[in-house]
Design an enzyme around this catalytic site. Structure first.
Site, short mmCIF file in Angstrom:
data_model
loop_
_atom_site.label_atom_id
_atom_site.label_comp_id
_atom_site.label_asym_id
_atom_site.label_seq_id
_atom_site.Cartn_x
_atom_site.Cartn_y
_atom_site.Cartn_z
N GLU A 81 -9.82 21.75 40.54
CA GLU A 81 -10.56 21.16 41.41
C GLU A 81 -11.67 22.07 41.92
OE1 GLU A 81 -12.37 20.01 45.42
OE2 GLU A 81 -11.22 21.69 44.95
N SER B 98 -5.68 14.92 44.37
CA SER B 98 -5.22 13.74 44.83
C SER B 98 -3.60 14.07 45.01
CB SER B 98 -5.53 12.40 43.93
OG SER B 98 -6.76 12.32 43.81
N ASP C 84 -16.77 -3.10 37.80
CA ASP C 84 -17.71 -2.44 38.39
C ASP C 84 -17.63 -2.78 39.87
OD1 ASP C 84 -20.16 -1.67 39.99
OD2 ASP C 84 -21.37 -1.80 38.43
N HIS D 224 -17.33 8.14 50.89
CA HIS D 224 -18.28 9.03 51.19
C HIS D 224 -19.25 9.56 50.02
CE1 HIS D 224 -15.63 12.44 49.14
NE2 HIS D 224 -15.93 11.69 48.42
#
EC number: 2.1.1.117
Length: 390
Positions: A153, A211, A278, A296
């Site tokens: 990350e 996650s 999509d 976000h």
């Protein structure tokens, strides 16, 4: 191993700020000397994440852990375990200069010991620094049970492709609808990742490992999965999140939905079906849906469009679970604020309209899409599960 609370300090609110001394409101001290050293150090704070990245690439934290629990080791001992550094007689000296900054920033612990060395035929006593892991850097050592660490990350957020975007950050102020990533690279971030396999993997790996640790916290404080029979993870990446949920609650049928180039590299998980598409065009039917770190990424208009697509594909009584770090109404020098403020700036640099939001702002999005009820559930240090009910 660090607690969930310590893990969620990763976005910057840990003791990395210890290198900045107190700056007063005045530009001058009592004897008229400007606080140049303190002000100048603000511009040099980039050295900390760059030193951290080098240490991760050199595998420093895992090497320290191999010396044993609570080990305190010197740069020369660490360098001796690095195959690529064996032919560099100055490796330990340069490594020590990297590690002592991480020590001063409390990313590593640092202490000093004395040892005797032979110099020109004489025994000389010298001081040597010893380094150990802290709660922060323990998160950068792969866990024995599953090999998870936060290295991937942090390697994503400090990747040159990402950092280059910040050199264009001022354009969001000067130019309407400007996105720093697009100015730097000539493409939207998800389009760029679709054509650059290395960046696609860096992004997917970073999201996947974070996650895992996030859902460990979610499982502790949220019981809303207990009565579910089906869960569609919208924008679920390579499927890490829904696979963890299905592993914890095996009666749930899991579906992972994302763009074709993402699904093409997604591994197979028991109880999880991968579907490509999509989400802004159409969302597959599902009894319940998950949007983790999706809203976000986008501005309000795109979020409402996506949520309406989710609403259209949900049965009456179905719900969408939003997992995000939420902006507190009152900001402070604390993990809850920094866990939202730092990724908020990252989103501003990377994605058009991307931003972190308050609970009331999420409620407004849900209502605009047709949801009748919003239920926020705080998890840890600003992390929330927010339920939108149809």
């Amino acid at each position: 191993m660090a607690t969930n609370g310590e893990i969620f300090n990763t976005y910057g609110h840990n003791r990395q700020t210890a290198t900045v001394t107190k700056i007063t409101a005045s530009n001058e001290s009592s004897n008229g000397v400007c606080y140049l050293s303190e002000t100048a150090n603000l511009g040099k704070l980039i050295c900390i994440p760059m030193a951290l990245r080098a240490a991760m690439e050199l595998n420093v934290f895992q090497l320290i852990s191999k010396f044993g629990t609570d080990a305190k080791v010197s740069a020369s001992e660490i360098a001796s375990k690095m195959p690529n550094a064996k032919n560099n007689p100055e490796a330990a000296m340069y490594l020590d200069r990297i590690l002592r900054l991480l020590g001063a920033s409390s990313i590593l612990s640092v202490s000093t010991t004395k040892k005797s060395i032979n110099r020109g035929g004489d025994d000389v006593v010298v001081h040597e620094k010893l380094y150990g892991l802290t709660n922060s850097s323990c998160c950068l050592v792969p866990r024995q049970e599953d090999g998870v660490s936060l290295v991937e990350e942090l390697l994503f957020t400090s990747d040159k492709v990402v950092v280059d975007s910040f050199f264009k950050l001022k354009c969001v102020v000067e130019e309407k609808d400007s996105v720093p990533f697009e100015v730097a690279h000539g493409a939207k971030i998800f389009e760029y990742a679709a054509t650059e396999p290395r960046m696609n993997q860096v992004f997917n790996d970073g999201m996947a490992v974070f996650s895992i640790v996030v859902f460990e916290a979610v499982f502790r404080f949220y019981d809303g999965f207990l009565d579910m029979k089906e869960l569609l993870d919208v924008g679920g990446g390579i499927g890490t999140s829904v696979s963890k949920i299905v592993a914890k609650y095996p009666l749930i049928r899991g579906v992972n939905f994302d763009l074709p180039h993402v699904i093409s590299v997604a591994p197979q998980y028991p109880g999880v079906e991968h579907v490509a598409g999509d989400m802004f065009e159409e969302v597959p039917k599902g009894q319940n849906m998950l949007l983790k770190w999706v809203l976000h990424d986008w501005g309000d208009e795109r979020c409402v469009k996506l949520l309406k697509n989710c609403w259209n594909s949900l049965p009456v009584g179905g719900k969408v679970l939003i997992i995000e770090f939420v902006l507190p109404n009152e900001l402070g020098n604390n993990a809850e604020s920094f866990n939202a403020l730092i990724p908020d700036l990252l989103l501003m640099a990377l994605n058009p309209g991307g931003k972190e939001r308050t609970i009331s702002e999420y409620d407004d999005l849900g209502k605009a899409a047709g949801f009748i009820k919003t239920i926020p559930i705080p998890i840890s240090n600003g992390l929330h599960v927010i339920e939108f009910h149809k």
